[in-house]
Write a protein that holds these residues in place. Structure first.
Motif, PDB file in Angstrom:
ATOM      1  N   LEU A 126      36.378  30.482  51.642  1.00 41.97           N
ATOM      2  CA  LEU A 126      37.376  29.828  50.800  1.00 41.97           C
ATOM      3  C   LEU A 126      38.692  30.619  50.810  1.00 41.97           C
ATOM      4  O   LEU A 126      39.761  30.059  50.597  1.00 41.97           O
ATOM      5  N   PHE A 127      38.610  31.927  51.083  1.00 38.72           N
ATOM      6  CA  PHE A 127      39.799  32.800  51.031  1.00 38.72           C
ATOM      7  C   PHE A 127      40.308  33.222  52.406  1.00 38.72           C
ATOM      8  O   PHE A 127      41.078  34.169  52.519  1.00 38.72           O
ATOM      9  N   LYS A 128      39.888  32.515  53.473  1.00 32.82           N
ATOM     10  CA  LYS A 128      40.388  32.827  54.816  1.00 32.82           C
ATOM     11  C   LYS A 128      41.908  32.757  54.842  1.00 32.82           C
ATOM     12  O   LYS A 128      42.495  31.777  54.387  1.00 32.82           O
ATOM     13  N   TYR A 135      48.711  36.467  44.460  1.00 35.12           N
ATOM     14  CA  TYR A 135      48.946  35.904  43.124  1.00 35.12           C
ATOM     15  C   TYR A 135      48.536  34.440  43.076  1.00 35.12           C
ATOM     16  O   TYR A 135      48.847  33.669  43.983  1.00 35.12           O
ATOM     17  N   MET A 136      47.837  34.073  41.999  1.00 36.23           N
ATOM     18  CA  MET A 136      47.469  32.684  41.733  1.00 36.23           C
ATOM     19  C   MET A 136      47.898  32.336  40.307  1.00 36.23           C
ATOM     20  O   MET A 136      48.043  33.219  39.466  1.00 36.23           O
ATOM     21  N   TYR A 137      48.061  31.045  40.046  1.00 33.23           N
ATOM     22  CA  TYR A 137      48.553  30.595  38.744  1.00 33.23           C
ATOM     23  C   TYR A 137      47.385  30.211  37.829  1.00 33.23           C
ATOM     24  O   TYR A 137      46.517  29.423  38.209  1.00 33.23           O
ATOM     25  N   LEU A 138      47.374  30.786  36.624  1.00 34.72           N
ATOM     26  CA  LEU A 138      46.274  30.568  35.674  1.00 34.72           C
ATOM     27  C   LEU A 138      46.785  30.134  34.312  1.00 34.72           C
ATOM     28  O   LEU A 138      47.865  30.549  33.885  1.00 34.72           O
ATOM     29  N   VAL A 139      45.979  29.319  33.634  1.00 39.52           N
ATOM     30  CA  VAL A 139      46.196  28.985  32.219  1.00 39.52           C
ATOM     31  C   VAL A 139      44.803  28.861  31.613  1.00 39.52           C
ATOM     32  O   VAL A 139      44.125  27.864  31.836  1.00 39.52           O
ATOM     33  N   HIS A 140      44.356  29.886  30.877  1.00 38.68           N
ATOM     34  CA  HIS A 140      43.010  29.794  30.279  1.00 38.68           C
ATOM     35  C   HIS A 140      42.815  30.802  29.159  1.00 38.68           C
ATOM     36  O   HIS A 140      43.395  31.878  29.166  1.00 38.68           O
ATOM     37  N   PRO A 176      44.797  26.079  42.232  1.00 36.73           N
ATOM     38  CA  PRO A 176      45.343  26.166  43.590  1.00 36.73           C
ATOM     39  C   PRO A 176      46.517  25.217  43.797  1.00 36.73           C
ATOM     40  O   PRO A 176      47.459  25.524  44.529  1.00 36.73           O
ATOM     41  N   GLU A 177      46.474  24.062  43.116  1.00 35.90           N
ATOM     42  CA  GLU A 177      47.543  23.055  43.297  1.00 35.90           C
ATOM     43  C   GLU A 177      48.874  23.531  42.721  1.00 35.90           C
ATOM     44  O   GLU A 177      49.917  22.931  42.997  1.00 35.90           O
ATOM     45  N   GLY A 183      47.633  28.980  47.273  1.00 34.79           N
ATOM     46  CA  GLY A 183      46.827  27.895  46.737  1.00 34.79           C
ATOM     47  C   GLY A 183      46.630  26.780  47.750  1.00 34.79           C
ATOM     48  O   GLY A 183      45.539  26.214  47.881  1.00 34.79           O
ATOM     49  N   GLU A 184      47.704  26.497  48.480  1.00 37.77           N
ATOM     50  CA  GLU A 184      47.638  25.475  49.531  1.00 37.77           C
ATOM     51  C   GLU A 184      46.653  25.906  50.620  1.00 37.77           C
ATOM     52  O   GLU A 184      45.856  25.098  51.114  1.00 37.77           O
ATOM     53  N   GLN A 185      46.691  27.200  50.967  1.00 36.03           N
ATOM     54  CA  GLN A 185      45.768  27.736  51.978  1.00 36.03           C
ATOM     55  C   GLN A 185      44.316  27.584  51.510  1.00 36.03           C
ATOM     56  O   GLN A 185      43.436  27.210  52.279  1.00 36.03           O
TER      57      GLN A 185
END
Length: 193
Positions: A126-128, A135-140, A176-177, A183-185
């Motif tokens: 999933l992380f290839k 950095y990834m975007y989070l809201v939680h 990812p979106e 995220g696109e990768q």
């Protein structure tokens, strides 16, 4: 390729559909079991509160269907959390796909965690092409504890599982979106699984 996004009224579907459109795929939004079963890939999204989301899944029978799927399934944000055993949010019993509990961050940190954070200890196809500390975007406000199924970790007050994998099931706490090129990768990688 047939892509389904599980529709159970748990928000933020359009941005996921647009992300796949940018990659050249139309993802259908559906709660029809036949459509979901015959899809090549299934996205299980979610924004909102765990117990009310689980009630919606139970009302439609999707709580029974999702754990039986054989194709790659990607849970995003609340979708990932609902795939876990239990969530402290609303004392919710999850789908049990990932044998891990979901806890609330303490009041020692700003809740929800909102914005960009790094992912580390990447361990899956999933992380290839995605580098450590990307950095990834989070809201939680809730997080999955570290566990055997963890394929990525993030740090916010403590180290937690920001991505999970069990057989054909994958879950990511981040969006990812909304996570730019990385995220696109990840979405491209999911489509190749």
């Amino acid at each position: 390729m047939k892509l389904s996004i599980v529709n159970y009224g748990a928000g933020n579907i359009k941005s996921i559909q647009f992300a796949f459109q940018r990659l050249g795929y139309d993802a259908i939004l559906t709660d029809n079991p036949e459509e979901i079963i015959t899809s090549d890939k299934v996205i299980f999204p979610g924004v909102g509160e765990a117990s009310s989301a689980m009630v919606k899944l139970q009302q439609s029978g999707l709580d029974q269907l999702i754990p039986t799927l054989k194709q790659p399934v990607l849970g995003i944000c609340l979708g990932m959390q609902l795939m876990c055993s239990h969530s402290e949010e609303g004392d919710t019993t999850g789908l049990g796909i990932f044998d891990v509990n979901v806890k609330r961050f303490s009041n020692k940190v700003k809740v929800p965690q909102m914005g960009w954070n790094t992912i580390s200890n990447l361990k899956s196809d999933l992380f290839k092409g995605i580098k450590e500390k990307e950095y990834m975007y989070l809201v939680h406000s809730y997080y999955a504890e570290q566990c055997e199924a963890s394929i990525a970790t993030s740090d916010y007050e403590l180290e937690y599982a920001s991505a999970l994998e069990n057989d054909n099931f994958f879950g990511v706490q981040f969006h990812p979106e909304k996570s730019s090129k990385a995220g696109e990768q990840l979405l491209k990688n999911f489509l190749k699984l």
